[in-house]
Design an enzyme around this catalytic site. Structure first.
Site, mmCIF file in Angstrom:
data_model
loop_
_atom_site.group_PDB
_atom_site.id
_atom_site.type_symbol
_atom_site.label_atom_id
_atom_site.label_comp_id
_atom_site.label_asym_id
_atom_site.label_seq_id
_atom_site.Cartn_x
_atom_site.Cartn_y
_atom_site.Cartn_z
ATOM 1 N N ALA A 126 0.820 -1.348 -0.330
ATOM 2 C CA ALA A 126 -0.048 0.102 -0.191
ATOM 3 C C ALA A 126 0.668 1.355 -0.115
ATOM 4 O O ALA A 126 0.404 2.360 -0.049
ATOM 5 C CB ALA A 126 -0.796 -0.206 1.315
ATOM 6 N N ASN A 194 1.329 -3.273 8.751
ATOM 7 C CA ASN A 194 2.241 -3.793 8.065
ATOM 8 C C ASN A 194 3.234 -2.533 6.497
ATOM 9 O O ASN A 194 3.890 -3.012 6.610
ATOM 10 C CB ASN A 194 1.920 -4.489 6.877
ATOM 11 C CG ASN A 194 1.107 -6.148 8.350
ATOM 12 O OD1 ASN A 194 2.424 -6.831 8.664
ATOM 13 N ND2 ASN A 194 0.314 -6.738 7.341
ATOM 14 N N HIS A 224 -2.548 6.722 4.152
ATOM 15 C CA HIS A 224 -1.125 6.708 4.838
ATOM 16 C C HIS A 224 -1.000 8.587 4.281
ATOM 17 O O HIS A 224 -0.640 8.078 2.759
ATOM 18 C CB HIS A 224 -0.430 5.748 4.130
ATOM 19 C CG HIS A 224 -1.363 4.232 4.959
ATOM 20 N ND1 HIS A 224 -1.283 4.121 6.132
ATOM 21 C CD2 HIS A 224 -1.301 3.573 3.921
ATOM 22 C CE1 HIS A 224 -1.905 2.605 5.761
ATOM 23 N NE2 HIS A 224 -2.067 2.580 4.638
#
Length: 272
Positions: A126, A194, A224
């Protein structure tokens, strides 16, 4: 497939949203790769899916995957990481690890891979800009910070939430749940962060990479923001990931693995 190379056999450990997406792509055909075997805690639950593939792969126990493959993709619960990775790296083979947070609890596997000529690969997943962080780490990185905002449902059941008795029901405004190092975040949110651990491994390590985690009822995507200050560059990036069927995982995660697999036999590779 590049001329003169035998197909590389790929095993998938775990048939959740990520494992199934990768299995479908391998079944459709990826140059130089073949789906050698899969492992699942409940094979019958996934029988219809497996039978729907053009070529039904063998379903074998975790400890037998190495007999059917040259490379394994770990897409299973993080507690199974060692059982999946160790048989491959101890034989000089490759393991693609998605449970990066669990890797911090099993760092000796890196030494084992080094000793035996194996390799552990943590895909981009991601995190956009991971190449930039890796490049900056060749010089000096002064600081790395990540601020993660997730929908409430994507955080339920995390050990940090349970251990601290945090009630997420009825949350109406953003709530900062955690601020600390990536190593601490990986322990408290092993299924959620993660991406933070991957960032730390690419940059200045899990004890210097700082993380904030927010439960935000106002977002529908896993968001994020990364801020990096290095001697070579200062940069920030934000990504909003669409959740998969599993709210803890973004749709882009299996796509990242597929992109990595495509690179294995590509005549042209773009990116570090």
């Amino acid at each position: 497939m590049r001329s003169g190379r035998a197909p590389q056999r790929v095993a998938i450990a775990g048939l959740g949203a990520i494992g199934k997406a990768i299995a479908r792509e391998l079944d459709r055909g990826l140059d130089g790769l073949t789906l050698g075997a899969v492992a699942s805690g409940d094979p019958e639950k996934h029988r219809a899916f497996l039978d729907g593939l053009r070529t039904t792969p063998p379903v074998v126990p975790l400890d037998q995957l190495h007999a059917h493959a040259d490379l394994v993709i770990e897409a299973a619960p993080s507690r199974l990481l060692r059982a999946i990775v160790e048989p491959f790296v101890s034989r000089g083979r490759t393991a693609i690890v998605l449970s990066a947070a669990a890797l911090l609890q099993n760092e000796d596997l890196i030494d084992l891979a080094n000793l035996n000529g194996g390799q552990i690969i943590v895909p981009t997943g991601a995190l956009i800009g991971l190449d930039a962080v890796t490049a900056a780490a060749v010089g000096t990185i002064h600081s790395v910070r990540m601020i993660t905002r997730k929908p409430v449902d994507g955080l339920r059941g995390a050990p940090f939430i349970v251990d601290n008795g945090i009630d997420l029901d009825g949350l109406r405004e953003p709530l900062k749940l955690f601020e600390g190092t990536a190593r601490e975040a990986g322990k408290g949110f092993p299924a959620n962060l993660n991406v933070a651990v991957a960032l730390s491994l690419a940059g200045i390590g899990p004890d210097r990479t700082m993380v904030e985690i927010w439960a935000d009822p106002g977002v529908t995507r896993n968001t994020h923001r990364i801020e990096v200050d290095a001697d070579s560059a200062r940069f920030a990036m934000t990504i909003e990931n669409v959740p998969s069927d599993n709210p803890r995982t973004g749709l882009i995660t299996p796509l990242s693995v597929i992109a990595l697999l495509r690179k294995q036999s590509a005549a042209l590779r773009v990116g570090t």
